[in-house]
Design a protein around this motif. Structure first.
Motif, PDB file in Angstrom:
ATOM      1  N   ALA A 299      48.336  -2.786  99.051  1.00 30.69           N
ATOM      2  CA  ALA A 299      48.125  -2.716  97.608  1.00 30.69           C
ATOM      3  C   ALA A 299      49.088  -1.701  97.029  1.00 30.69           C
ATOM      4  CB  ALA A 299      46.685  -2.337  97.282  1.00 30.69           C
ATOM      5  N   VAL A 300      49.851  -2.121  96.023  1.00 32.71           N
ATOM      6  CA  VAL A 300      50.803  -1.241  95.357  1.00 32.71           C
ATOM      7  C   VAL A 300      50.312  -0.949  93.953  1.00 32.71           C
ATOM      8  CG1 VAL A 300      53.185  -0.933  94.569  1.00 32.71           C
ATOM      9  CG2 VAL A 300      52.718  -2.187  96.691  1.00 32.71           C
ATOM     10  N   THR A 301      50.165   0.329  93.633  1.00 34.10           N
ATOM     11  CA  THR A 301      49.750   0.749  92.294  1.00 34.10           C
ATOM     12  C   THR A 301      50.932   1.442  91.636  1.00 34.10           C
ATOM     13  OG1 THR A 301      47.492   1.105  93.103  1.00 34.10           O
ATOM     14  CG2 THR A 301      48.061   2.074  90.973  1.00 34.10           C
ATOM     15  N   PRO A 302      51.552   0.822  90.621  1.00 34.75           N
ATOM     16  CA  PRO A 302      52.743   1.414  90.019  1.00 34.75           C
ATOM     17  C   PRO A 302      52.425   2.441  88.940  1.00 34.75           C
ATOM     18  CG  PRO A 302      52.320  -0.718  89.035  1.00 34.75           C
ATOM     19  CD  PRO A 302      51.258  -0.517  90.096  1.00 34.75           C
ATOM     20  N   ALA A 303      53.251   3.459  88.870  1.00 36.69           N
ATOM     21  CA  ALA A 303      53.235   4.413  87.758  1.00 36.69           C
ATOM     22  C   ALA A 303      54.630   4.361  87.154  1.00 36.69           C
ATOM     23  CB  ALA A 303      52.883   5.816  88.231  1.00 36.69           C
TER      24      ALA A 303
END
Length: 222
Positions: free
Chosen positions: A78-82
């Motif tokens: 899971a990739v959570t971008p900022a």
């Protein structure tokens, strides 16, 4: 998931380092979009700015990376971008970040970022990471890294991360672009919209027509 002080400090340091840019030079600005076709009306290469009189301290803070992502998927990642799309205070700053959660054996499939180099800090776990050069020999640089270590992926090169440990892994990445872009190799080839002509894939990858259809179906589900 609360992060320990030991974990937070290196993250802050390497994100700050990634933000450091060389002095200005006489050249075009780096593109922040896949394309910008000239037209009669003004469309900026990026995003408009908030009225400075309306800016508040909260515009420069974000908790977007605080919680783990859902790794219950076929790749176990899971990739959570900022980036500027999720953290508006990053606009015009030339930097962004991401949180990457890995289930055991989770894979961040081969992909590349057209607008940024990536520096990855592994907060916990063990990853096999690597990238492939654009030279004719397609040289692979791969290494196993452990918690507390860094790895750099040069701009525009295909790279991957695989959890080779016995437990979950957590990594944080920083990019020298507010909107680095991500293109997954398998998706680009077999899940484009509209689809790439089958004959192109069959000849380029030396696949049968049946193989192409099987991969299209498999990757669309992934």
């Amino acid at each position: 998931m609360a992060l320990s002080l030991w974990t937070r400090l290196p993250i802050l340091v390497f994100i700050a380092m990634a933000a450091m840019q060389p002095g200005s030079v006489a050249a075009d600005e780096d593109p922040l979009q896949d394309f910008c076709v000239m037209g009669q009306q003004l469309h900026v290469n990026g995003f408009s700015c908030k009225d400075p009189a309306q800016v508040q301290a909260s515009d420069f803070a974000s908790s977007v990376l605080q919680n783990p992502g859902n790794t219950s998927n076929a790749l176990g990642v899971a990739v959570t971008p900022a980036n500027v799309l999720t953290f508006r205070g990053l606009n015009t700053q030339g930097i962004s970040a991401a949180r990457i959660d890995f289930a055991p054996n989770g894979l961040k499939a081969p992909h590349f970022h057209p607008r940024a180099a990536e520096i990855l800090f592994l907060a916990q776990g063990t990853l096999l990471v690597g990238f492939v050069t654009s030279t004719p020999d397609n040289k692979l640089f791969a290494q196993t890294i452990n918690a507390g270590e860094l790895f750099i992926f040069p701009r525009g090169l295909v790279h991957f991360q695989l959890n080779v440990g016995d437990c979950k892994a957590l990594a944080f990445s920083a990019f020298n672009s507010q909107n680095q872009g991500t293109s997954h190799v398998a998706d680009a080839l077999f899940a484009s919209n509209p689809p790439i002509n089958d004959a192109v894939l069959e000849k380029a990858l030396q696949l049968s027509a049946e193989d192409v259809q099987r991969l299209r179906s498999l990757i669309s589900k992934t």
